[in-house]
Every structure is written in structure tokens, then in C-alpha cells.
Design a protein around this motif. Structure first.
Motif, PDB file in Angstrom:
ATOM      1  N   ASP A  30       0.848  -1.193   0.000  1.00 15.18           N
ATOM      2  CA  ASP A  30       0.000   0.000   0.000  1.00 15.18           C
ATOM      3  C   ASP A  30       0.885   1.245   0.000  1.00 15.18           C
ATOM      4  OD1 ASP A  30      -2.365   1.327  -0.103  1.00 15.18           O
ATOM      5  OD2 ASP A  30      -2.848   1.109   2.015  1.00 15.18           O
ATOM      6  N   MET A  31       1.610   1.402  -1.124  1.00 13.17           N
ATOM      7  CA  MET A  31       2.557   2.497  -1.279  1.00 13.17           C
ATOM      8  C   MET A  31       2.380   3.091  -2.672  1.00 13.17           C
ATOM      9  SD  MET A  31       6.001   0.507   0.006  1.00 13.17           S
ATOM     10  CE  MET A  31       7.048   1.950   0.037  1.00 13.17           C
ATOM     11  N   THR A  32       2.765   4.344  -2.821  1.00 12.71           N
ATOM     12  CA  THR A  32       2.778   4.955  -4.149  1.00 12.71           C
ATOM     13  C   THR A  32       4.044   4.509  -4.887  1.00 12.71           C
ATOM     14  OG1 THR A  32       3.993   6.908  -3.435  1.00 12.71           O
ATOM     15  CG2 THR A  32       1.566   7.009  -3.293  1.00 12.71           C
ATOM     16  N   VAL A  33       4.062   4.726  -6.199  1.00 12.98           N
ATOM     17  CA  VAL A  33       5.257   4.412  -6.974  1.00 12.98           C
ATOM     18  C   VAL A  33       6.422   5.292  -6.517  1.00 12.98           C
ATOM     19  CG1 VAL A  33       6.258   4.250  -9.281  1.00 12.98           C
ATOM     20  CG2 VAL A  33       3.875   3.656  -8.937  1.00 12.98           C
ATOM     21  N   ALA A  34       6.147   6.542  -6.197  1.00 16.48           N
ATOM     22  CA  ALA A  34       7.206   7.431  -5.705  1.00 16.48           C
ATOM     23  C   ALA A  34       7.790   6.901  -4.393  1.00 16.48           C
ATOM     24  CB  ALA A  34       6.671   8.844  -5.521  1.00 16.48           C
ATOM     25  N   ALA A  35       6.950   6.399  -3.506  1.00 16.25           N
ATOM     26  CA  ALA A  35       7.441   5.828  -2.245  1.00 16.25           C
ATOM     27  C   ALA A  35       8.262   4.570  -2.514  1.00 16.25           C
ATOM     28  CB  ALA A  35       6.273   5.522  -1.315  1.00 16.25           C
ATOM     29  N   SER A  49       7.204   1.110 -15.550  1.00 12.95           N
ATOM     30  CA  SER A  49       7.177   0.124 -16.623  1.00 12.95           C
ATOM     31  C   SER A  49       6.956  -1.280 -16.064  1.00 12.95           C
ATOM     32  CB  SER A  49       8.485   0.168 -17.413  1.00 12.95           C
ATOM     33  OG  SER A  49       8.527  -0.838 -18.381  1.00 12.95           O
ATOM     34  N   GLY A  50       7.652  -1.593 -14.990  1.00 10.68           N
ATOM     35  CA  GLY A  50       7.499  -2.909 -14.364  1.00 10.68           C
ATOM     36  C   GLY A  50       6.099  -3.140 -13.855  1.00 10.68           C
ATOM     37  N   ILE A  51       5.511  -2.148 -13.218  1.00  7.86           N
ATOM     38  CA  ILE A  51       4.149  -2.275 -12.689  1.00  7.86           C
ATOM     39  C   ILE A  51       3.146  -2.455 -13.824  1.00  7.86           C
ATOM     40  CG2 ILE A  51       2.301  -0.974 -11.537  1.00  7.86           C
ATOM     41  CD1 ILE A  51       4.578   0.034  -9.623  1.00  7.86           C
ATOM     42  N   ARG A  73      -4.579  -3.853  -8.529  1.00 10.34           N
ATOM     43  CA  ARG A  73      -4.761  -2.657  -7.698  1.00 10.34           C
ATOM     44  C   ARG A  73      -5.704  -2.938  -6.537  1.00 10.34           C
ATOM     45  NH1 ARG A  73      -4.054   2.194 -11.337  1.00 10.34           N
ATOM     46  NH2 ARG A  73      -2.101   1.568 -12.319  1.00 10.34           N
ATOM     47  N   LEU A  74      -5.395  -2.329  -5.426  1.00  9.67           N
ATOM     48  CA  LEU A  74      -6.268  -2.437  -4.261  1.00  9.67           C
ATOM     49  C   LEU A  74      -7.557  -1.659  -4.482  1.00  9.67           C
ATOM     50  CD1 LEU A  74      -3.655  -1.933  -1.398  1.00  9.67           C
ATOM     51  CD2 LEU A  74      -4.647  -4.093  -2.227  1.00  9.67           C
ATOM     52  N   ASP A  75      -7.458  -0.565  -5.217  1.00  9.00           N
ATOM     53  CA  ASP A  75      -8.606   0.312  -5.454  1.00  9.00           C
ATOM     54  C   ASP A  75      -8.464   0.898  -6.851  1.00  9.00           C
ATOM     55  OD1 ASP A  75     -10.445   2.421  -5.557  1.00  9.00           O
ATOM     56  OD2 ASP A  75     -10.063   3.055  -3.496  1.00  9.00           O
ATOM     57  N   GLY A  76      -9.397   0.619  -7.718  1.00  9.11           N
ATOM     58  CA  GLY A  76      -9.347   1.096  -9.090  1.00  9.11           C
ATOM     59  C   GLY A  76      -9.431   2.594  -9.236  1.00  9.11           C
ATOM     60  N   ARG A  77      -9.772   3.292  -8.158  1.00 10.20           N
ATOM     61  CA  ARG A  77      -9.883   4.753  -8.214  1.00 10.20           C
ATOM     62  C   ARG A  77      -8.558   5.455  -7.950  1.00 10.20           C
ATOM     63  NH1 ARG A  77     -14.432   5.209  -3.905  1.00 10.20           N
ATOM     64  NH2 ARG A  77     -13.008   3.634  -3.106  1.00 10.20           N
ATOM     65  N   GLY A  81      -0.989   1.124  -4.857  1.00 11.71           N
ATOM     66  CA  GLY A  81      -1.434   0.108  -3.912  1.00 11.71           C
ATOM     67  C   GLY A  81      -1.830  -1.154  -4.656  1.00 11.71           C
ATOM     68  N   TRP A  82      -1.166  -2.267  -4.338  1.00 14.87           N
ATOM     69  CA  TRP A  82      -1.390  -3.522  -5.065  1.00 14.87           C
ATOM     70  C   TRP A  82      -1.449  -4.711  -4.132  1.00 14.87           C
ATOM     71  CZ3 TRP A  82       2.093   0.244  -6.056  1.00 14.87           C
ATOM     72  CH2 TRP A  82       1.907   0.978  -7.212  1.00 14.87           C
ATOM     73  N   ALA A  83      -2.065  -5.766  -4.644  1.00 14.56           N
ATOM     74  CA  ALA A  83      -2.048  -7.080  -4.006  1.00 14.56           C
ATOM     75  C   ALA A  83      -1.307  -8.012  -4.944  1.00 14.56           C
ATOM     76  CB  ALA A  83      -3.460  -7.590  -3.757  1.00 14.56           C
ATOM     77  N   ILE A  84      -0.440  -8.822  -4.391  1.00 17.36           N
ATOM     78  CA  ILE A  84       0.279  -9.815  -5.195  1.00 17.36           C
ATOM     79  C   ILE A  84      -0.631 -11.020  -5.368  1.00 17.36           C
ATOM     80  CG2 ILE A  84       2.247 -11.392  -5.248  1.00 17.36           C
ATOM     81  CD1 ILE A  84       3.811  -9.260  -3.695  1.00 17.36           C
TER      82      ILE A  84
END
Length: 84
Positions: A30-35, A49-51, A73-77, A81-84
Motif C-alpha cells: 500500500d505504497m505509491t510508486v514514488a514511495a 514500466s514494471g508495474i 490494484r487495491l482500489d481502481g480509483r 497500492g497492489w495485491a500480489i
């Protein structure tokens, strides 16, 4: 990871490795790409690119679940934030 269809995309492989390391016990990141970039020191363009690759269907995947997508994605909005 090294022998399957993911091995053809080094950016996706490195991104997936980092997501696995950073995921909680339930496989949640539950992190941003920047984080992610700050934490891993991997440039934003490589992670982005990887995501994109990891979120995409993979017809060559050994796992037909979710059309072979490795993360969702955890939330499409929101764009993070992702789930493996």
C-alpha cells in the motif's frame, strides 16, 4: 521467476522482486510508486514500466488465475497500492 515469461522483462522482474520484499503478510503493498522508488532507489520510470507489465494479462503465465496478472490494484480509483 527466472525461467517463466517474466524473465523476458527485466524491469518487471526487478519490480516484482521488490514488491514481494515490501509486501505485508497478506501480499499487500500500500505504497505509491514514488514511495517505492524512494525506498528501493529504483528510478520511477523503471518501476512504472514494471508495474504496467505486472498488471497486464500474461497469456504465457502458468497460472490462469486473473489472466496471468501478477498484481492487481487495491482500489481502481487510485494509481497505487497492489495485491500480489
Amino acid at each position: 521467476m527466472y525461467d517463466g515469461s517474466l524473465a523476458e522483462d527485466w524491469k518487471a522482474m526487478i519490480t516484482f522482486q521488490q514488491l514481494i520484499i515490501l509486501a505485508d503478510k497478506d501480499g499487500i503493498i500500500d505504497m505509491t510508486v514514488a514511495a517505492l522508488s524512494r525506498r528501493t532507489r529504483i528510478p520511477l520510470d523503471i518501476l512504472t514500466s514494471g508495474i504496467e507489465s505486472l498488471e497486464a494479462p500474461d497469456p504465457e503465465s502458468r497460472s490462469p488465475s486473473k489472466d496471468g496478472r501478477r498484481i492487481e490494484r487495491l482500489d481502481g480509483r487510485r494509481s497505487w497500492g497492489w495485491a500480489i
